[in-house]
Write a protein that holds these residues in place. Structure first.
Motif, PDB file in Angstrom:
ATOM      1  N   ILE A 213     -72.207  73.069  87.589  1.00  0.00           N
ATOM      2  CA  ILE A 213     -71.749  73.089  88.929  1.00  0.00           C
ATOM      3  C   ILE A 213     -71.975  74.434  89.494  1.00  0.00           C
ATOM      4  O   ILE A 213     -71.644  75.351  89.173  1.00  0.00           O
ATOM      5  CB  ILE A 213     -70.552  72.440  89.161  1.00  0.00           C
ATOM      6  N   MET A 214     -72.887  74.222  90.894  1.00  0.00           N
ATOM      7  CA  MET A 214     -72.976  75.545  91.601  1.00  0.00           C
ATOM      8  C   MET A 214     -72.126  75.254  92.926  1.00  0.00           C
ATOM      9  O   MET A 214     -72.334  74.588  93.429  1.00  0.00           O
ATOM     10  CB  MET A 214     -74.655  75.726  91.935  1.00  0.00           C
TER      11      MET A 214
ATOM     12  N   ARG B 272     -80.101  68.424  81.029  1.00  0.00           N
ATOM     13  CA  ARG B 272     -78.776  68.587  81.771  1.00  0.00           C
ATOM     14  C   ARG B 272     -78.840  68.288  82.959  1.00  0.00           C
ATOM     15  O   ARG B 272     -79.799  68.262  83.639  1.00  0.00           O
ATOM     16  CB  ARG B 272     -78.344  70.028  81.486  1.00  0.00           C
ATOM     17  N   LYS B 273     -77.842  68.174  83.569  1.00  0.00           N
ATOM     18  CA  LYS B 273     -77.521  67.773  85.187  1.00  0.00           C
ATOM     19  C   LYS B 273     -77.127  68.973  86.054  1.00  0.00           C
ATOM     20  O   LYS B 273     -76.419  69.878  85.504  1.00  0.00           O
ATOM     21  CB  LYS B 273     -76.626  66.482  85.305  1.00  0.00           C
ATOM     22  N   LEU B 274     -77.260  69.018  87.306  1.00  0.00           N
ATOM     23  CA  LEU B 274     -77.144  70.005  88.033  1.00  0.00           C
ATOM     24  C   LEU B 274     -76.677  69.355  89.438  1.00  0.00           C
ATOM     25  O   LEU B 274     -77.144  68.474  90.076  1.00  0.00           O
ATOM     26  CB  LEU B 274     -78.216  70.984  88.314  1.00  0.00           C
ATOM     27  N   PHE B 275     -75.145  69.844  89.912  1.00  0.00           N
ATOM     28  CA  PHE B 275     -74.756  69.396  91.211  1.00  0.00           C
ATOM     29  C   PHE B 275     -74.240  70.780  91.843  1.00  0.00           C
ATOM     30  O   PHE B 275     -73.966  71.679  91.261  1.00  0.00           O
ATOM     31  CB  PHE B 275     -73.561  68.639  90.962  1.00  0.00           C
ATOM     32  N   ALA B 276     -74.595  70.847  93.206  1.00  0.00           N
ATOM     33  CA  ALA B 276     -74.204  71.956  93.882  1.00  0.00           C
ATOM     34  C   ALA B 276     -73.659  71.720  95.291  1.00  0.00           C
ATOM     35  O   ALA B 276     -73.826  70.726  95.855  1.00  0.00           O
ATOM     36  CB  ALA B 276     -75.766  72.835  94.230  1.00  0.00           C
TER      37      ALA B 276
ATOM     38  N   GLN C 217     -81.562  68.914  86.069  1.00  0.00           N
ATOM     39  CA  GLN C 217     -81.991  68.082  86.931  1.00  0.00           C
ATOM     40  C   GLN C 217     -80.987  67.713  88.165  1.00  0.00           C
ATOM     41  O   GLN C 217     -79.726  67.525  87.871  1.00  0.00           O
ATOM     42  CB  GLN C 217     -82.343  66.586  86.159  1.00  0.00           C
ATOM     43  N   CYS C 218     -81.406  68.055  89.137  1.00  0.00           N
ATOM     44  CA  CYS C 218     -80.458  67.794  90.386  1.00  0.00           C
ATOM     45  C   CYS C 218     -80.449  66.313  90.729  1.00  0.00           C
ATOM     46  O   CYS C 218     -81.561  65.688  90.820  1.00  0.00           O
ATOM     47  CB  CYS C 218     -81.355  68.581  91.817  1.00  0.00           C
ATOM     48  N   GLN C 219     -79.322  65.724  90.677  1.00  0.00           N
ATOM     49  CA  GLN C 219     -79.135  64.240  90.857  1.00  0.00           C
ATOM     50  C   GLN C 219     -78.294  64.052  92.405  1.00  0.00           C
ATOM     51  O   GLN C 219     -78.518  62.635  92.649  1.00  0.00           O
ATOM     52  CB  GLN C 219     -78.309  63.859  89.824  1.00  0.00           C
ATOM     53  N   GLN C 220     -78.024  64.914  93.073  1.00  0.00           N
ATOM     54  CA  GLN C 220     -77.051  64.464  94.162  1.00  0.00           C
ATOM     55  C   GLN C 220     -78.071  63.976  95.266  1.00  0.00           C
ATOM     56  O   GLN C 220     -79.199  64.264  95.576  1.00  0.00           O
ATOM     57  CB  GLN C 220     -76.379  65.763  94.638  1.00  0.00           C
ATOM     58  N   HIS C 221     -77.584  63.299  96.100  1.00  0.00           N
ATOM     59  CA  HIS C 221     -78.141  62.850  97.442  1.00  0.00           C
ATOM     60  C   HIS C 221     -77.743  63.469  98.789  1.00  0.00           C
ATOM     61  O   HIS C 221     -78.362  63.187  99.806  1.00  0.00           O
ATOM     62  CB  HIS C 221     -77.935  61.425  97.671  1.00  0.00           C
ATOM     63  N   ARG C 222     -76.480  64.129  98.828  1.00  0.00           N
ATOM     64  CA  ARG C 222     -76.026  64.752  99.904  1.00  0.00           C
ATOM     65  C   ARG C 222     -75.327  65.992  99.455  1.00  0.00           C
ATOM     66  O   ARG C 222     -75.616  66.430  98.330  1.00  0.00           O
ATOM     67  CB  ARG C 222     -74.867  63.914 100.481  1.00  0.00           C
ATOM     68  N   SER C 223     -75.036  66.890 100.468  1.00  0.00           N
ATOM     69  CA  SER C 223     -74.388  68.038 100.197  1.00  0.00           C
ATOM     70  C   SER C 223     -72.977  67.973  99.603  1.00  0.00           C
ATOM     71  O   SER C 223     -72.386  69.022  99.419  1.00  0.00           O
ATOM     72  CB  SER C 223     -74.344  69.015 101.584  1.00  0.00           C
ATOM     73  N   TYR C 224     -72.343  66.913  99.433  1.00  0.00           N
ATOM     74  CA  TYR C 224     -71.204  66.841  98.885  1.00  0.00           C
ATOM     75  C   TYR C 224     -71.196  65.545  97.914  1.00  0.00           C
ATOM     76  O   TYR C 224     -72.261  64.699  97.883  1.00  0.00           O
ATOM     77  CB  TYR C 224     -70.011  66.414 100.061  1.00  0.00           C
ATOM     78  N   TRP C 225     -70.223  65.378  96.940  1.00  0.00           N
ATOM     79  CA  TRP C 225     -70.456  64.515  95.932  1.00  0.00           C
ATOM     80  C   TRP C 225     -68.906  64.539  95.134  1.00  0.00           C
ATOM     81  O   TRP C 225     -68.034  65.093  95.140  1.00  0.00           O
ATOM     82  CB  TRP C 225     -71.674  64.959  94.792  1.00  0.00           C
ATOM     83  N   ALA C 226     -68.883  63.351  94.422  1.00  0.00           N
ATOM     84  CA  ALA C 226     -67.857  63.100  93.604  1.00  0.00           C
ATOM     85  C   ALA C 226     -68.085  62.622  92.187  1.00  0.00           C
ATOM     86  O   ALA C 226     -68.715  61.666  92.212  1.00  0.00           O
ATOM     87  CB  ALA C 226     -66.659  62.115  94.233  1.00  0.00           C
ATOM     88  N   LEU C 227     -67.775  63.337  91.204  1.00  0.00           N
ATOM     89  CA  LEU C 227     -68.226  63.051  89.798  1.00  0.00           C
ATOM     90  C   LEU C 227     -67.080  62.316  88.935  1.00  0.00           C
ATOM     91  O   LEU C 227     -65.740  62.897  88.969  1.00  0.00           O
ATOM     92  CB  LEU C 227     -68.350  64.161  89.020  1.00  0.00           C
ATOM     93  N   LYS C 228     -67.394  61.044  88.573  1.00  0.00           N
ATOM     94  CA  LYS C 228     -66.089  60.198  87.727  1.00  0.00           C
ATOM     95  C   LYS C 228     -66.502  60.355  86.221  1.00  0.00           C
ATOM     96  O   LYS C 228     -67.541  60.175  85.857  1.00  0.00           O
ATOM     97  CB  LYS C 228     -66.444  58.883  88.092  1.00  0.00           C
TER      98      LYS C 228
END
Length: 778
Positions: free
Chosen positions: A134-135, A168-172, A211-222
């Motif tokens: 997470i960045m 690995r996964k990346l979210f920012a 790998q970047c997986q998000q679709h928007r500049s905000y997100w919620a990981l379950k």
């Protein structure tokens, strides 16, 4: 042309260095970009565009980033869980400044396992790598352009985990520096998974092994074991947009009583509010209220933006407030942090009468409550006997009373202490204060800014000295300093001469007024009371202004005196050269009409001649003949064989002094004056930082310290979350690294630059353990 190796680029200095924030050119560009992006953010909010162009249905959007099933068929929909049910996530914020610091942090996060010295320095831990990175904001400095992202962020992360297939996964989430281009580059890099209606299954960007997986500049990981991580986008601290609020409300509806949440935000609202930068849109209050709607427990709030590590804790809420912005950017101080501050926390409205000290509802069903959070716990003052008794009481309660209570309640006892461990900051506040003293060397570390100060000194003093000639200010005392007049005898009357100049020159008055206004406006007063804030700005700004004015005129007069002492030697040399060359039309008396004297004749000929007339004996009634009493300047020896020029064939002495001053004075005041003026500026930062908690960010930005980096490694288990705050005291230099081709051992992460031995990393403080049932742990 063949691309140079990574090591060659590093050693030859072709990779990004720490940003020189006080380069005037950069300040101007960043200022313009900030204004443009602020306006753009108001009229074309990228977050609204993201929501409008998202091709997913409501059901698809809700189902995104659900990693709660470790046995999911697709690797994109699961997180790796070990045999004990544990999984790992990294939090890294404020990266993309200098290559050395950014690559070091990327290298450490990329390793399959990380060996870390424990906080006590006695043991060594082995921590597994994180499956998700997470960045936390400000991924690139000074601004998030496509070019900066590529060179300062993508390149070091690609080189640190150089594998063909991302595992690995990346979210920012974006910070203010990511918003400087209206979030366009951030959206293009991190939100490529959104695609469009023609390509709804577009894959996210690959950055090395992430790998970047998000679709928007905000997100919620379950996540497994009923854990959640939310990342928000507050866009320059302005507001949470309606689409984002709807998104998190939908996510909150999926949560249930007993779920646990780690909240990631771009800025530490608790610190911003304490430094007089309130969250006017109440973004922090709104998102925490949304998160708690279904009864979920917020266990930790993590933020970047401030480039240090600091953990505040609230016993009342049992929530950790962690600032961890040490991902690669310059260091921020910790000595300005208070031990006890307040945070506005949402509480449910249970009746119409609110507790004392709280405000009315700002979000339906919730009201704000001021809650104390602490950075460190001061020990109560007590005697030796009382202190020993208190410690014995803690031991008895922890070792005897609590196990009995657990047994009676049918609970399995877990080791715990009466109070949670004391929070911590990094670097230590004492060390941070010592580091701040380096700002006395500000002009040496930021020469361009010092030259800018010198230019201001030159413009103001140059205007003043033209008035001295034009209006005969000081009656010739300033012109004769060092020849007939001592320095202090002139300087002590400089304030009166300056007042005379202000009375006859609008440009001089305007320049000084603008300088005073800038110094007052620059004061970073953290006072929350408006009257106190204005008073502080006027007082501190005026003192800063006065320091510069006294300095510039003291230096200006010193340079005038130095030039007056140099002028006779220049005059003697010029006369001897001209006489030896037989030139008759260049030199000549002041009345002969020669070219040289016509050029060098002072503008105020009338007043100058009048003073000379008084000096030759025509003295006003009642006034002493001062000039007649002064000794003539000492004779200067001429070279052998050169005859002294006659009075009719030599330069005018006063004209020579003006020529020397015209040539030398700008160089002296701009460069030497800028050096001293930069020292004054640095001392202002040191004093206001230590005594008034002001300009801390500005002062440390100028130092560009690449050391004292940090990141967080989370270990989630079925019954608890353990947070490992990892610190890197010293970032390796460019000579430390070796190439992949010549290394004896290449890590499985396959980095292009390899550490020949372990980089010393340590825990900033003991692991922070948060039990699922809310119990404390050591």
């Amino acid at each position: 042309m063949k691309e140079q190796s990574a090591l060659t680029q590093l050693v030859e200095g072709k990779l990004p260095e720490m940003v020189r924030w006080y380069n005037p050119n950069l300040l101007f560009r960043v200022g313009v970009r900030t204004m443009v992006s602020s306006v753009f953010g108001q009229y074309a909010d990228q977050r609204l565009i993201q929501a409008a162009t998202d091709p997913g249905s409501a059901a698809e959007i809700k189902a995104r980033y659900d990693f709660s099933n470790p046995n999911a068929a697709s690797a994109h929909q699961r997180i790796n869980v070990d045999a004990n049910g544990a999984y790992w996530i990294d939090y890294l914020s404020d990266t993309g400044d200098g290559f050395e610091s950014t690559y070091t942090m990327a290298y450490l996060t990329a390793l399959d396992s990380l060996r870390v010295n424990d906080a006590d320095g006695k043991t060594r831990l082995k921590l597994s790598h994180a499956d998700i990175l997470i960045m936390g904001g400000d991924q690139c400095y000074p601004q998030g352009s496509r070019e900066n992202y590529m060179h300062k962020l993508v390149t070091p992360f690609q080189w640190s985990l150089d594998v063909p297939v991302p595992t690995r996964k990346l979210f920012a989430i974006p910070g203010n520096h990511d918003w400087y281009d209206g979030l366009a580059a951030f959206d293009s890099l991190f939100c490529a998974s959104r695609g469009d209606r023609l390509s709804p299954d577009a894959g996210g960007t690959q950055i090395g092994g992430w790998q970047c997986q998000q679709h928007r500049s905000y997100w919620a990981l379950k996540l497994p074991h009923n854990w959640w991580i939310w990342g928000t986008d507050i866009q320059f601290s302005k507001y949470l947009d309606t689409a984002q609020i709807a998104y998190f409300e939908a996510k909150a509806a999926e949560m249930k009583e007993g779920d646990k949440l780690v909240l990631c935000i771009a800025e530490p609202s608790w610190l911003m509010n304490d430094f007089g930068q309130p969250d006017e849109e109440e973004n922090f209050f709104k998102i925490t209220a949304i998160a708690r709607q279904a009864g979920a427990k917020i266990c930790a709030v993590v933020a970047g933006d401030w480039h240090h590590y600091a953990r505040y804790y609230s016993e009342q809420l049992d929530v950790h407030f962690i600032t961890a912005g040490g991902g690669g950017s310059f260091l921020h101080p910790t000595h300005v942090l208070r031990n006890d501050i307040k945070v506005e926390w949402p509480q449910r409205d249970t009746n119409l009468s609110l507790p004392a000290g709280t405000q009315g509802p700002v979000t339906p069903g919730w009201h704000k409550e001021q809650v104390d959070i602490q950075l460190s716990k001061p020990e109560p003052k007590k005697g030796v006997v009382a202190g020993v008794a208190a410690k014995v009481g803690e031991v008895v309660e922890g070792a005897v009373v609590e196990p009995i209570e657990d047994a009676l309640k049918g609970r399995r006892h877990q080791p715990r202490i009466l109070k949670p461990q004391a929070p911590k900051c990094y670097p230590e506040r004492g060390r941070s204060l010592l580091i701040s003293l380096k700002n006395v060397f500000f002009p040496f570390m930021n020469p361009a800014f010092g030259i800018g100060i010198g230019l201001i000194y030159w413009l103001i003093t140059w205007e003043f000295y033209t008035l001295v000639e034009r209006h005969d200010i000081s009656s010739g005392e300033i012109d004769a300093v060092g020849i007939h007049t001592a320095y202090w005898d002139v300087y002590k009357y400089t304030p009166f001469y300056l007042v005379q100049g202000l009375l006859v020159s609008i440009p001089l008055a305007l320049m000084l007024l603008v300088l005073w206004g800038c110094m007052v406006a620059y004061v970073d007063s953290g006072a929350k009371n408006r009257v106190k804030q204005v008073f502080t700005k006027l007082t501190v700004g005026s003192l800063h202004f006065s320091a510069h004015v006294l300095t510039m005129f003291a230096l200006g007069l010193a340079f005038v005196m130095a030039n007056n002492l140099i002028a006779p030697k220049v005059e003697s040399y010029a006369n001897s050269v001209w006489l030896a060359s037989g030139s008759k039309d260049v030199a000549g008396s002041s009345t002969s009409g020669s070219v040289a004297n016509k050029v060098l004749e002072p503008l105020s000929q009338g007043r100058a001649q009048q003073r000379e007339m008084f000096g030759q004996g025509e003295v006003r009634q009642g006034a002493p003949n001062i000039r007649a009493q002064r000794a003539a300047p000492p004779a200067v020896a001429l070279p052998d064989g050169v005859q002294a020029p006659s009075a009719s064939n030599k330069l005018n002495t006063k004209a020579v002094r003006q020529l020397v001053g015209f040539v030398l004075y700008p160089l002296e005041i701009i460069f030497l004056g800028g050096l001293v003026g930069g020292f004054v500026w640095g001392m202002y930062w040191v004093l206001t930082g230590i005594f008034l908690r002001m300009h801390s960010e500005d002062a440390f930005a100028a130092l560009r310290i690449k050391h004292y980096k940090n990141f967080l490694r989370f270990k989630f288990e079925p019954d608890k979350l353990t947070i490992y705050p990892i610190g890197v005291d010293t970032v390796p230099g460019k000579r430390f690294w070796t190439s992949r081709e010549g290394a004896r051992h290449v890590p499985s992460s396959n980095p292009r630059l390899i550490a020949p031995h372990d980089i010393p990393v340590r825990l900033i403080e003991p692991p922070i353990v948060i039990y699922a049932d809310g119990r404390y742990a050591s």
